[in-house]
Structures are given as C-alpha cells and as structure tokens.
Scaffold this motif. Structure first.
Motif, short mmCIF file in Angstrom:
data_model
loop_
_atom_site.label_atom_id
_atom_site.label_comp_id
_atom_site.label_asym_id
_atom_site.label_seq_id
_atom_site.Cartn_x
_atom_site.Cartn_y
_atom_site.Cartn_z
N LEU A 124 0.82 -1.21 0.00
CA LEU A 124 0.00 0.00 0.00
C LEU A 124 0.85 1.27 0.00
CD1 LEU A 124 -2.85 -1.02 2.48
CD2 LEU A 124 -3.10 -0.52 0.04
N SER A 125 1.90 1.26 0.81
CA SER A 125 2.76 2.46 0.88
C SER A 125 3.46 2.70 -0.46
CB SER A 125 3.78 2.32 2.00
OG SER A 125 4.62 1.19 1.79
N ARG A 126 3.94 1.63 -1.10
CA ARG A 126 4.62 1.80 -2.39
C ARG A 126 3.65 2.33 -3.44
NH1 ARG A 126 7.51 -2.51 -2.50
NH2 ARG A 126 6.04 -3.95 -3.45
N LEU A 127 2.45 1.77 -3.47
CA LEU A 127 1.44 2.21 -4.43
C LEU A 127 1.07 3.68 -4.23
CD1 LEU A 127 -0.68 1.47 -6.63
CD2 LEU A 127 -2.22 0.82 -4.77
N LEU A 128 0.73 4.05 -2.99
CA LEU A 128 0.25 5.41 -2.72
C LEU A 128 1.34 6.45 -2.84
CD1 LEU A 128 -2.11 4.64 0.31
CD2 LEU A 128 -2.75 5.02 -2.08
N ILE A 129 2.53 6.14 -2.32
CA ILE A 129 3.64 7.12 -2.36
C ILE A 129 4.12 7.34 -3.78
CG2 ILE A 129 6.04 7.52 -1.67
CD1 ILE A 129 5.30 6.04 0.98
N THR A 130 4.30 6.26 -4.54
CA THR A 130 4.78 6.39 -5.92
C THR A 130 3.78 7.16 -6.77
OG1 THR A 130 5.93 4.27 -5.73
CG2 THR A 130 5.62 5.14 -7.94
N LEU A 131 2.51 6.81 -6.66
CA LEU A 131 1.50 7.51 -7.45
C LEU A 131 1.37 8.96 -7.01
CD1 LEU A 131 -1.29 4.80 -7.85
CD2 LEU A 131 0.53 5.44 -9.42
N GLY A 132 1.54 9.21 -5.70
CA GLY A 132 1.50 10.59 -5.21
C GLY A 132 2.61 11.43 -5.81
N ILE A 133 3.81 10.88 -5.87
CA ILE A 133 4.95 11.60 -6.45
C ILE A 133 4.72 11.86 -7.93
CG2 ILE A 133 7.41 11.46 -7.03
CD1 ILE A 133 7.78 9.82 -4.44
N ILE A 134 4.23 10.84 -8.64
CA ILE A 134 4.06 10.97 -10.10
C ILE A 134 2.88 11.87 -10.47
CG2 ILE A 134 3.47 9.70 -12.21
CD1 ILE A 134 5.05 7.34 -11.10
N LEU A 135 1.75 11.68 -9.80
CA LEU A 135 0.53 12.40 -10.19
C LEU A 135 0.40 13.77 -9.55
CD1 LEU A 135 -2.02 9.42 -10.09
CD2 LEU A 135 -0.88 10.39 -12.10
N LEU A 136 0.74 13.87 -8.26
CA LEU A 136 0.57 15.15 -7.56
C LEU A 136 1.74 16.09 -7.80
CD1 LEU A 136 -0.92 13.91 -4.16
CD2 LEU A 136 -2.14 14.76 -6.19
N LEU A 137 2.97 15.54 -7.76
CA LEU A 137 4.15 16.38 -7.98
C LEU A 137 4.58 16.42 -9.44
CD1 LEU A 137 6.30 15.29 -4.87
CD2 LEU A 137 4.69 17.20 -5.09
N ASN A 138 3.91 15.59 -10.27
CA ASN A 138 4.20 15.54 -11.71
C ASN A 138 5.67 15.24 -12.00
OD1 ASN A 138 3.35 15.60 -14.37
ND2 ASN A 138 3.88 17.77 -14.62
N ILE A 139 6.23 14.30 -11.24
CA ILE A 139 7.62 13.87 -11.45
C ILE A 139 7.58 12.46 -12.01
CG2 ILE A 139 9.87 13.45 -10.39
CD1 ILE A 139 9.08 15.40 -8.18
N GLN A 140 7.75 12.33 -13.31
CA GLN A 140 7.69 11.02 -13.96
C GLN A 140 9.10 10.54 -14.29
OE1 GLN A 140 4.95 10.87 -17.26
NE2 GLN A 140 3.30 11.82 -16.12
N SER A 141 9.80 10.11 -13.26
CA SER A 141 11.17 9.66 -13.45
C SER A 141 11.40 8.36 -12.71
CB SER A 141 12.16 10.71 -12.96
OG SER A 141 12.13 10.80 -11.55
N SER A 142 12.45 7.65 -13.10
CA SER A 142 12.80 6.39 -12.44
C SER A 142 13.22 6.64 -10.99
CB SER A 142 13.93 5.70 -13.21
OG SER A 142 15.03 6.57 -13.40
N ALA A 143 13.80 7.83 -10.72
CA ALA A 143 14.21 8.16 -9.35
C ALA A 143 12.99 8.25 -8.43
CB ALA A 143 14.99 9.48 -9.34
N ALA A 144 11.88 8.79 -8.94
CA ALA A 144 10.65 8.89 -8.15
C ALA A 144 10.13 7.51 -7.78
CB ALA A 144 9.59 9.66 -8.94
N ILE A 145 10.22 6.58 -8.73
CA ILE A 145 9.79 5.20 -8.46
C ILE A 145 10.69 4.56 -7.42
CG2 ILE A 145 9.48 2.91 -9.50
CD1 ILE A 145 8.91 4.44 -12.18
N ALA A 146 11.99 4.84 -7.50
CA ALA A 146 12.95 4.30 -6.54
C ALA A 146 12.67 4.82 -5.13
CB ALA A 146 14.37 4.64 -6.96
#
Length: 418
Positions: free
Chosen positions: A160-182
């Motif tokens: 749950l934490s990986r799903l919510l945090i990763t999507l939060g970084i990508i969708l809310l902060l608009n950071i679509q990078s491999s570092a954000a996923i890491a």
C-alpha cells in the motif's frame, strides 16, 4: 440477509486470512505496475521495469533469510530460538549493507548495462537493501510461528505504501522519473518492517549455538541460497536480457507481457508460503507429507489452466484492459508466455517441497534449467517470440524432470517401507 449472517458466523482460519491477504497484496502490486505502464508508456516503462525487476531479484535474495528463519522458527524453541534469531538478524544486516553498497558503487555500470536513463535510481534503491533484509527475517519469524495476521500486515504495509507514495509523487508532484519510483520503493521498505519485534534485534553477543544446530542452519542456508539464485535467473533474466538486447520500446512491450503472464507465479507464491512450515512440522511429527504437495500442485494446475485459456482466447481484450492499445502487439505471445510461467510455477512447488525436506537434487535440477533458459535466450533472441519459445522449452524440460524425480523418489520410499 441469511447469507450475510452465515458469512459473518464463519470465521476465516489464519491460513485462509493470509491467502486472502496475499491475493490482495498481489492485486495491489499488479495495479501498481499497470498504472505505471499506462502513465509512462512502453519506452519509459522499460526503465521502471528494470527497477521492478531489481526489486524481485532482491526479494529472492532476501527470501533465503526468510525461509531459513521460517524453518528454524518451527524447529527451535526457547533459548535456542532466541540465540538463533539474534544471529540471523546480524547476518542479514551485514549482507544487506554489503549488497546495498555494491549496488550504489556500481550504479553507473548498471545504467550502462541496462540502458537506463539515469543511475540515480540504483543509488536510491541501494540504500533500501539493508531494510529489506531486516524485513525478510521479521517475516520469516511470523511465517515459521504461523503468525499469519502479522505476516499479512507486513506485506500489506509494503504494498500500500509503495502504491500510494509512488503515485503521489508521479501524479501530484508531476515527477515522472525512475528516481521517483525508486523513492517510493525505498519508503515502502520502512512500512513493510511493521509490526517489528525490536527486542529480537540485539547486537550484543548471544550464547553460541551448538555445533549440530550451526551445521543444520549452514546446510539449509546454502541450499536455499542456491535455489533462490535459480529463481532469480528463471524469473528475471529474460526481462534484463531483453532490456540489454532490444530497444527500449520493445523492452517495454515485453515487460508488459511478462507482468501479465506471471500472474500465475504470483498466485503460486501464496501456496509456497503455506507449504514450507506445514511440511517441516509434519516431518517433525513423523507424518506423511505428500498429501500437502498434491493439494497445492492441484490448486496451481487448475489456476494455470484457467489463466492460459483466458490468454489464448482473449489476449487483445486482456492487454487492452490492463495496459492499453499501445501494448497490443504482444497479444499473440500472451498465452505462450503464460504456459512457460505455469510450468515454472508447478515445478516450483515440487522444488520447495523437497527444499523443506532437505533434499538437494530438485534444487540442483532447477539450477541447471535456470542456466539453460538464460543461455537459450542469450543465443536465440532474434525476436521477442523466440525469447518466449526458449523459455517454454526450458520450463517444459524442468517440469518433466521434477515430476520424474518425484515418481522415482516415491517408488524408493515404498520399497523401503516394505
């Protein structure tokens, strides 16, 4: 109303609760991958697939500690168990720090080998490795003691934490990078630690274990480590080799194919988690264990048949629903990849069954055919279809030989009992 009352009156057993939890966790991990595939597209998803594959590789390496802890949590009691758990935590921390440091130190080389856009994702990932090893020993304790509620919570927290945090970084902060996923993966390791028994994590010297116990632990650890290495090769070498030999677009398409086709393996893993402590306990009590094997092989065979038929009859619909039209080129290969993973999943049940009984031959067999699969892909990769066919060849041979070994072993046991 009567149906609801009946369902409420029936309490799930801990094992059933864990199975439901694992299905939910696998579903969440699947959703995580599917959303990334849709948001990023094939080319960028290829980088994400490398990170996800590294996560799977790490899970197999750390699984050595989890299975060792699970087995000896069943066999050891009282002071012997306390001394054992202190020792295994120390070893896990040391192994995690060494492996994490290697990933960080060779981040640039990893970027070059796997054709990724950045080395930063490997550096971030490396910092999380020691946490993952701690998490795996903690899970091993819960697994061995059959504390399935706590074991379920650790898996759910990580997912749950990986799903919510990763999507939060990508969708809310608009950071679509491999570092954000890491970053999302790293933080999820922290959540996956809970619940954690801090008292077991002691670095002061504990009473040394008897020589006979140390030998038992060492032998099982080496055997399990070797088998997990074969799991890494069979499960992940194809994605990494495809990323190396093919362009990013094709590698991204293949990653989507692998993710859909491997659903049967992820479901099979739920049964493996239940199999090991059950077999060890039955052996400890002097009871027969083959019935447990038959039950789980039957479950996987039925599930595999349903998934392969679905992939054969409705490949375009499945890919379109899960990943979208941009991945539709993989539709003709979907059922073939599902066959390969189904055969591997069934073979895996046999191997873990014998691993629980301290039998070495099936583990060595898996190692041989894991290497065969890798070499076949190295030498035959003119197309993605050829890559899939090479895996079918290797996994078919593996399954036939594992079944043959079981039949031979059963005959020998019958002769001895006469």
């Amino acid at each position: 109303m009567q149906l609801l009352a009946t369902l409420k009156s029936r309490k799930l057993t801990p094992e059933q609760l864990f199975m439901v939890s694992v299905l939910a966790v696998n579903g969440g991990n699947y959703l995580y991958n599917l959303i990334l595939g849709r948001i990023l597209g094939p080319a960028e998803f290829a980088d994400a697939a490398v990170l996800i594959t590294f996560l799977l590789v790490l899970s197999f390496v750390a699984m050595t500690f989890q299975l060792v802890t699970a087995k000896f949590s069943v066999l050891f009691e009282n002071e012997v168990f306390k001394n054992f758990i202190v020792k295994v935590y120390k070893q896990a921390v040391v192994a995690g720090i060494i492996l994490g440091a290697l990933i960080i130190g060779f981040a640039s080389q990893l970027q070059a080998v796997f054709n990724t856009s950045s080395s930063t994702m490997f550096i971030i990932f490396g910092f999380g490795v020691p946490l993952y090893f701690l998490m795996s020993v903690n899970r091993g304790t819960f697994q061995g003691k059959k504390a399935f509620k706590s074991l379920s919570i650790t898996y759910q927290g990580e997912m749950l934490s990986r799903l919510l945090i990763t999507l939060g970084i990508i969708l809310l902060l608009n950071i679509q990078s491999s570092a954000a996923i890491a970053v999302g993966i790293l933080i999820s390791f922290v959540f996956g630690l809970f619940p954690f028994k801090v008292k077991q994590l002691r670095f002061k010297n504990a009473t040394p274990l008897d020589a006979k116990y140390r030998k038992q632990i060492k032998n099982f650890f080496l055997l399990t480590a070797f088998y997990e290495l074969t799991q890494i090769i069979i499960n992940n070498s194809d994605i990494l080799l495809v990323k190396h030999y093919f362009e990013s677009y094709e590698a991204g398409l293949y990653a989507s194919l692998a993710l859909i086709g491997r659903i049967v393996y992820f479901i099979a893993w739920m049964f493996v988690m239940l199999l090991l402590p059950a077999v060890v306990e039955l052996k400890k009590e002097g009871k027969e264990t083959a019935s447990i094997l038959f039950k789980y092989v039957g479950y996987i065979a039925i599930i595999s048949t349903i998934i392969v038929l679905g992939c054969l009859l409705l490949p375009e619909l499945i890919i379109n629903i899960l990943f979208g039209e941009q991945y539709i080129a993989m539709a003709p290969l979907l059922w073939k990849y599902a066959i390969a993973t189904s055969m591997f999943a069934i073979s895996n049940i046999f191997a873990y069954y014998y691993l629980s009984l301290d039998k070495y031959v099936p583990v060595i067999i898996s190692g041989v055919f894991g290497m065969l699969q890798m070499f076949l892909v190295v030498f035959y990769h003119d197309s993605l279809e050829q890559v899939v066919l090479m895996q079918i060849v290797a996994m078919a041979l593996l399954l036939v030989i594992q079944i043959g070994f079981f039949m031979l072993e059963s005959r020998q046991q019958k002769k001895l009992s006469l």
